[in-house]
Design a protein around this motif. Sequence first.
Motif, short mmCIF file in Angstrom:
data_model
loop_
_atom_site.label_atom_id
_atom_site.label_comp_id
_atom_site.label_asym_id
_atom_site.label_seq_id
_atom_site.Cartn_x
_atom_site.Cartn_y
_atom_site.Cartn_z
N THR A 91 0.87 -0.86 -0.41
CA THR A 91 -0.19 0.03 -0.26
C THR A 91 1.09 1.13 -0.07
O THR A 91 1.47 1.61 0.71
CB THR A 91 -1.14 -0.12 0.76
OG1 THR A 91 -1.57 0.88 1.08
CG2 THR A 91 -0.24 0.42 2.61
N GLU A 92 0.27 2.36 -0.44
CA GLU A 92 1.48 3.34 -0.97
C GLU A 92 0.35 4.41 0.40
O GLU A 92 0.69 5.75 0.94
CB GLU A 92 0.82 4.07 -2.24
CG GLU A 92 1.95 3.03 -3.32
CD GLU A 92 1.78 3.74 -4.23
OE1 GLU A 92 3.38 4.50 -4.71
OE2 GLU A 92 1.12 4.44 -5.03
N ARG A 93 -0.95 3.63 0.95
CA ARG A 93 -1.68 4.82 2.12
C ARG A 93 -0.64 5.52 3.07
O ARG A 93 -0.21 4.96 3.15
CB ARG A 93 -2.84 4.38 2.17
CG ARG A 93 -4.41 4.14 1.09
CD ARG A 93 -4.83 3.06 0.94
NE ARG A 93 -6.39 3.05 0.40
CZ ARG A 93 -7.25 2.02 0.49
NH1 ARG A 93 -7.36 1.85 1.94
NH2 ARG A 93 -8.11 1.89 -0.70
N ALA A 94 -0.87 6.51 3.48
CA ALA A 94 -0.53 7.41 4.72
C ALA A 94 -1.53 6.04 6.23
O ALA A 94 -2.58 5.28 5.60
CB ALA A 94 -1.25 8.60 4.99
N LEU A 95 -0.27 6.59 6.72
CA LEU A 95 -0.55 5.85 8.21
C LEU A 95 -1.71 5.66 9.10
O LEU A 95 -1.66 6.75 8.72
CB LEU A 95 0.79 5.31 8.87
CG LEU A 95 2.28 4.65 8.07
CD1 LEU A 95 3.25 5.06 9.45
CD2 LEU A 95 1.93 3.07 8.07
N ASN A 96 -2.77 5.24 10.00
CA ASN A 96 -3.44 5.34 10.44
C ASN A 96 -2.65 5.79 11.85
O ASN A 96 -1.70 6.13 11.61
CB ASN A 96 -3.78 4.09 11.08
CG ASN A 96 -4.91 3.47 10.23
OD1 ASN A 96 -5.11 3.94 9.08
ND2 ASN A 96 -4.13 2.24 10.20
N ALA A 97 -4.27 7.14 12.17
CA ALA A 97 -3.44 7.21 13.57
C ALA A 97 -1.77 6.90 14.48
O ALA A 97 -1.77 7.47 15.09
CB ALA A 97 -4.65 8.16 13.87
N ASP A 98 -2.32 5.65 14.70
CA ASP A 98 -1.45 5.07 15.73
C ASP A 98 -0.30 4.43 15.20
O ASP A 98 -0.43 3.05 15.83
CB ASP A 98 -2.63 4.12 16.50
CG ASP A 98 -2.96 2.80 15.73
OD1 ASP A 98 -3.34 3.31 14.30
OD2 ASP A 98 -3.70 1.62 15.65
N GLY A 99 -0.16 4.39 13.94
CA GLY A 99 0.85 3.93 13.21
C GLY A 99 0.33 2.77 12.31
O GLY A 99 1.87 2.40 11.51
#
Length: 646
Positions: free
Chosen positions: A70-78
Amino acid sequence: MSSFDDLPKRDRNHALEEEAEAAFQALISHSEDFVFQGSDRKDYGTDCQIEVVLNGQATNVRVHVQLKGTERALNADGSFSIPVDRANLNYLVAQPYSFYVGYHSPSKSLRVSFVDAVLRRYEHSGKDWTDQQSLTILFTDELTVDRLSRLASLALSGSRIARDRRIAQTTATIEAMPVVVREAKPELHVPEDPDLARQLAKRLYESGADRVLSAAFEQFLSVLGADHDAMGFCYMAEINLGMGYQSPDVERIEAALTHFRSRLDTGRFQVGSLYYTIGNALSALDQEQEAKASYIAALEDSDFSSSSEMAAQCYKNLGTSFERLGDEDIAAEHYLEALRLNPNLPEAHNALAHYHHRNGRYEEALSYFDRVVFTDRKLGRTSAISGWRINVLFSLDDTRAAFREINGLLSNADSEPWIWPWCARQVAAFGRTSVESALPALAFWDRCIETHPQLGRARAERLLTSFYLRAKGHDIGEYSEFRSVFDKHIAIVDAEDAALPWDRLGHWAQDEGNWEGAELCFRKAYEMAGGHYGYCLGTALNFLGRFEESRPILLEQAEHLQPDAMSWFQLGLANSNTGRTSEAIAAYEKAIELDPEYDIAMFNLGGVLWNEGEIVAAEDVWLRAVEKFPNHELVEEVLAILELTC
């Protein structure tokens, strides 16, 4: 731009998959525990397989891996999430320890999510997810070489257990298969997650599943590591088993000693509890002097001894150490102290029952056995108590109660192999002490033979029980009818056990006046076991007039094996009928010397002397015989002969 320059664009997903695979292969190349086995040519749900390597050797133990990128940004918890088809999860779950690898392209990092964890999360979500077409895989934990090493050890240990079970079943005979299946180690899937493994070990130990923990010991060790606190549950399970009914795993229990001793000075555990566990480990290793010292140290800890339940168990185990060291009466005092603290402690009641049983106090033993009520973690001890109750009840001549106990115990015989042999020994020892015991014993042996048709000893006991009943006046049928039953059973009896039944059958034939049949039976017994069975054979041969055959057999009996009056009498009979007059006289005189009341020996001695022409000596012997045995059937005949000579 020419129309021919309008070419298909490279799908970004393909590029991500290649990056993910390259990153994963790079990680595997740094691992000494796995080797990359390439991509699946027909990918239905597995991108690749990795094979466990042990000391540089391939093991054919493989783990299935699905790669996602995936290239998506990480979730808030990493963490990051990637959707997958539910069918893909179903496909991977068929293989143990399959996992997803998530590649995060922006950070060039690899994360891992095990299929077990995904399945567990959805099952525990409280939602009906099984109809969903896609699932979301959450990637939190980094995939490292150390994580792979732990996984390799876990997968290898689990595979070996399954392999050994399969080999045992494959190589066993069909007849042995029920035993192989029954004695197989229990199978447990240990989760790769250390926290879940810790929770599982704790729960299994608390529920008394020591055998399950022992069978999965190497798997827990792979996940937790030898020094993890939770390995204490596995170590304590090994100690319990070593103190129970199986040989201790010395290496594991010694490791347990190291483990628990290392906790003594940490301040994180109750010292008395540690000393108690250490004492149990030492006792399992038969180091009773050291175990005794450890139990005493445990009881000196006021925090530990303030718990009456734990103190009672410790006093009981301390008593066991005293008992094994030869201080039986001191041991009994400790068992009683344990019961003062916990009147319902089954181990203490059991120990006192055995103490009284060993000393022949059967009423006291039965009283304590009756108060033994095991609940959890008892390793088949409830059945064992029934086994001992059988022996005590027989010793108290309570035959009916003993056989009721046997009948109840046999219902567990399929799961506990010791039951049939134990019951058979008890019935063999006590089943021919009275008609009241012999009748149910006969039924027991029939049931035993039905269950174990090739057990010759059971068939021998069945025959001997029948002969006992006949000797006590119980009707077991005609000789000719019983002979067919006898032949069916005796064919399977080993020679060492067959001699006595043949001898008993010979005596029955003898009672029927069938000396030919008796001689055949006695000869069988003599050929199988020799020894004192020769007396009956020699006697039968004498009755059949085959004195030359009987003489060497009876000579051995009289001079070496059974030098009693009867053997010397039969030898005298054989000697007198084979022209060995002086030897016949000596044999009869020896018989009379051993048994002065042996009337027929005295009359026969007079007859031999008379026939030898020693009239005076013959008259002297006969007159003494007539005076001593005036009602003997030969008196008139002897007096008639003496009157003719006057």
